[in-house]
Design a protein around this motif. Sequence first.
Motif, PDB file in Angstrom:
ATOM      1  N   TYR A   1      -8.580  19.399  -2.403  1.00 17.39           N
ATOM      2  CA  TYR A   1      -8.279  19.188  -0.985  1.00 17.39           C
ATOM      3  C   TYR A   1      -6.762  19.151  -0.795  1.00 17.39           C
ATOM      4  O   TYR A   1      -5.999  18.859  -1.731  1.00 17.39           O
ATOM      5  N   PHE A   2      -6.309  19.429   0.429  1.00 10.33           N
ATOM      6  CA  PHE A   2      -4.874  19.497   0.664  1.00 10.33           C
ATOM      7  C   PHE A   2      -4.570  19.320   2.145  1.00 10.33           C
ATOM      8  O   PHE A   2      -5.444  19.490   3.003  1.00 10.33           O
TER       9      PHE A   2
ATOM     10  N   ILE B   1       0.844  -1.189   0.000  1.00 14.76           N
ATOM     11  CA  ILE B   1       0.000   0.000   0.000  1.00 14.76           C
ATOM     12  C   ILE B   1       0.877   1.236   0.000  1.00 14.76           C
ATOM     13  O   ILE B   1       1.763   1.379   0.844  1.00 14.76           O
ATOM     14  N   MET B   2       0.626   2.117  -0.960  1.00 14.89           N
ATOM     15  CA  MET B   2       1.331   3.392  -0.993  1.00 14.89           C
ATOM     16  C   MET B   2       0.777   4.283   0.119  1.00 14.89           C
ATOM     17  O   MET B   2      -0.442   4.465   0.216  1.00 14.89           O
ATOM     18  N   ILE B   3       1.655   4.823   0.960  1.00 16.03           N
ATOM     19  CA  ILE B   3       1.206   5.640   2.090  1.00 16.03           C
ATOM     20  C   ILE B   3       1.857   7.018   2.057  1.00 16.03           C
ATOM     21  O   ILE B   3       2.942   7.184   1.492  1.00 16.03           O
ATOM     22  N   PRO B   4       1.181   8.026   2.667  1.00 14.75           N
ATOM     23  CA  PRO B   4      -0.124   7.964   3.335  1.00 14.75           C
ATOM     24  C   PRO B   4      -1.268   7.847   2.331  1.00 14.75           C
ATOM     25  O   PRO B   4      -1.178   8.387   1.224  1.00 14.75           O
ATOM     26  N   THR B   5      -2.343   7.164   2.728  1.00 11.17           N
ATOM     27  CA  THR B   5      -3.478   7.021   1.826  1.00 11.17           C
ATOM     28  C   THR B   5      -4.724   6.597   2.595  1.00 11.17           C
ATOM     29  O   THR B   5      -4.707   6.436   3.815  1.00 11.17           O
ATOM     30  N   PHE B   6      -5.789   6.376   1.867  1.00 19.08           N
ATOM     31  CA  PHE B   6      -7.091   5.992   2.398  1.00 19.08           C
ATOM     32  C   PHE B   6      -6.974   4.693   3.204  1.00 19.08           C
ATOM     33  O   PHE B   6      -6.444   3.696   2.713  1.00 19.08           O
ATOM     34  N   ALA B   7      -7.478   4.686   4.435  1.00 13.85           N
ATOM     35  CA  ALA B   7      -7.282   3.560   5.351  1.00 13.85           C
ATOM     36  C   ALA B   7      -8.068   2.315   4.962  1.00 13.85           C
ATOM     37  O   ALA B   7      -7.737   1.208   5.416  1.00 13.85           O
ATOM     38  N   GLU B   8      -9.093   2.445   4.123  1.00  7.28           N
ATOM     39  CA  GLU B   8      -9.925   1.288   3.814  1.00  7.28           C
ATOM     40  C   GLU B   8      -9.172   0.202   3.045  1.00  7.28           C
ATOM     41  O   GLU B   8      -9.547  -0.967   3.097  1.00  7.28           O
ATOM     42  N   TYR B   9      -8.119   0.568   2.310  1.00  6.09           N
ATOM     43  CA  TYR B   9      -7.335  -0.469   1.636  1.00  6.09           C
ATOM     44  C   TYR B   9      -6.736  -1.415   2.675  1.00  6.09           C
ATOM     45  O   TYR B   9      -6.835  -2.645   2.559  1.00  6.09           O
TER      46      TYR B   9
ATOM     47  N   LEU C   1      -2.964   1.914  -4.977  1.00 10.65           N
ATOM     48  CA  LEU C   1      -2.502   3.259  -5.315  1.00 10.65           C
ATOM     49  C   LEU C   1      -3.702   4.154  -5.577  1.00 10.65           C
ATOM     50  O   LEU C   1      -4.550   3.844  -6.423  1.00 10.65           O
ATOM     51  N   CYS C   2      -3.814   5.228  -4.839  1.00  9.30           N
ATOM     52  CA  CYS C   2      -4.914   6.184  -4.999  1.00  9.30           C
ATOM     53  C   CYS C   2      -4.433   7.320  -5.905  1.00  9.30           C
ATOM     54  O   CYS C   2      -3.398   7.930  -5.636  1.00  9.30           O
ATOM     55  N   ASN C   3      -5.182   7.594  -6.982  1.00  7.80           N
ATOM     56  CA  ASN C   3      -4.711   8.545  -7.984  1.00  7.80           C
ATOM     57  C   ASN C   3      -5.864   9.379  -8.540  1.00  7.80           C
ATOM     58  O   ASN C   3      -6.651   8.864  -9.326  1.00  7.80           O
ATOM     59  N   PRO C   4      -5.997  10.662  -8.130  1.00  4.69           N
ATOM     60  CA  PRO C   4      -5.173  11.426  -7.195  1.00  4.69           C
ATOM     61  C   PRO C   4      -5.255  10.841  -5.787  1.00  4.69           C
ATOM     62  O   PRO C   4      -6.266  10.256  -5.401  1.00  4.69           O
ATOM     63  N   ASN C   5      -4.189  11.065  -5.040  1.00  2.00           N
ATOM     64  CA  ASN C   5      -4.114  10.433  -3.737  1.00  2.00           C
ATOM     65  C   ASN C   5      -4.901  11.203  -2.682  1.00  2.00           C
ATOM     66  O   ASN C   5      -4.959  12.428  -2.692  1.00  2.00           O
ATOM     67  N   ASN C   6      -5.482  10.460  -1.798  1.00  2.00           N
ATOM     68  CA  ASN C   6      -6.109  10.979  -0.594  1.00  2.00           C
ATOM     69  C   ASN C   6      -5.203  10.575   0.567  1.00  2.00           C
ATOM     70  O   ASN C   6      -4.925   9.375   0.713  1.00  2.00           O
ATOM     71  N   PRO C   7      -4.629  11.517   1.323  1.00  2.00           N
ATOM     72  CA  PRO C   7      -5.127  12.860   1.613  1.00  2.00           C
ATOM     73  C   PRO C   7      -4.356  14.021   0.989  1.00  2.00           C
ATOM     74  O   PRO C   7      -4.728  15.167   1.226  1.00  2.00           O
TER      75      PRO C   7
END
Length: 342
Positions: free
Chosen positions: A278-279, A94-102, A134-140
């Motif tokens: 968001y940022f 998992i690419m981090i930081p990212t959405f916790a649900e993964y 990988l979230c793309n665009p990434n959250n957060p």
Amino acid sequence: MLHGHGDDAYLYTQPIKANFSTNIWYGGRSEALKTFIQASWDKIHAYPEPAAESLCDLIAQDLDIGTDQVLACNGATEAFYLIAQAFHSKTSTIMIPTFAEYEDACNVNRHQLKFHNWADLKGTTLFSEGLVWLCNPNNPDGRVVEKAFLKSLLKNNIKSTFVVDEAYIDFTDAISSAIDLIDKHPNLILVKSLTKNFSIPGLRLGYLIANRAMVQNIRFFKPPWTVNSIAIEAGKYILQRKESFLPPVKQYKSDQKEFSEKLAQIPGLKIWSSKTSYFLIELEKSNASELKKLLISEFGLLIRDASNFRGLSNQFIRVATLSEDKNQLLIDALTQWSKSNS
């Protein structure tokens, strides 16, 4: 949900003047959609389509792909859990930081977890066999991976399957969807959301796209009727009129630029660059939990405490760009907070 979600407005009894904690398109509320849903009310008296077939047909038509390459889900989150279940007990990076649900979905399905920092990601990076999230665009943080970069990752890791979450793809003009890579790369799964960009998170609607064999494998684990009748009809209504529902990206990004520049003038705040609306904000003098409590209790403003994103400390918050008047409420509140902490 093991790690928690950003929008926890339901926990508070006092009125919330502005909710900066959610990444939903704030201008997406539609009276026409509300009227349509009310007119569709009788649909709830019969079972919905078992796999939201009519919605999948329309999605496939819209994207110019085969219907058997689409799986409609109860929000993007159901897609994450189905994918993790289909790859039960495999390795997930998992690419981090990212959405916790993964991570939550992988833990439930007994994956061996590995974490890779976004800052260290290169087109030549090699991953273990299994899944790469990988979230793309990434959250957060709103960073992006361009298509050529993603193609390099796919080519260099043919034994890894990439789960690319494009829930926020309509919130940026820096990249476009990787849908055209699906047929060329059997190790790619795209997950899409219809809730954030169309401002209907309460209806829980999303889908995944992959090659036919991959979709068939994941479909095996999906219970029937997880997408309800109202969500199906709303999804079709929106897709047939999507240009009128999508956020105006250029204006949205312009608003974000102005908003973040004003926040950057406030002592004690470090604004992180983002390609989306968001940022992240890094706090120099306080922690996220304390600031969140202060803003909700004293000003009726809700922000995202980003400390539960793996890889971030308790000095990070995330905010989404709202309307100019609401943005000003947060600017004023943080200005007052900064002065009292100087």
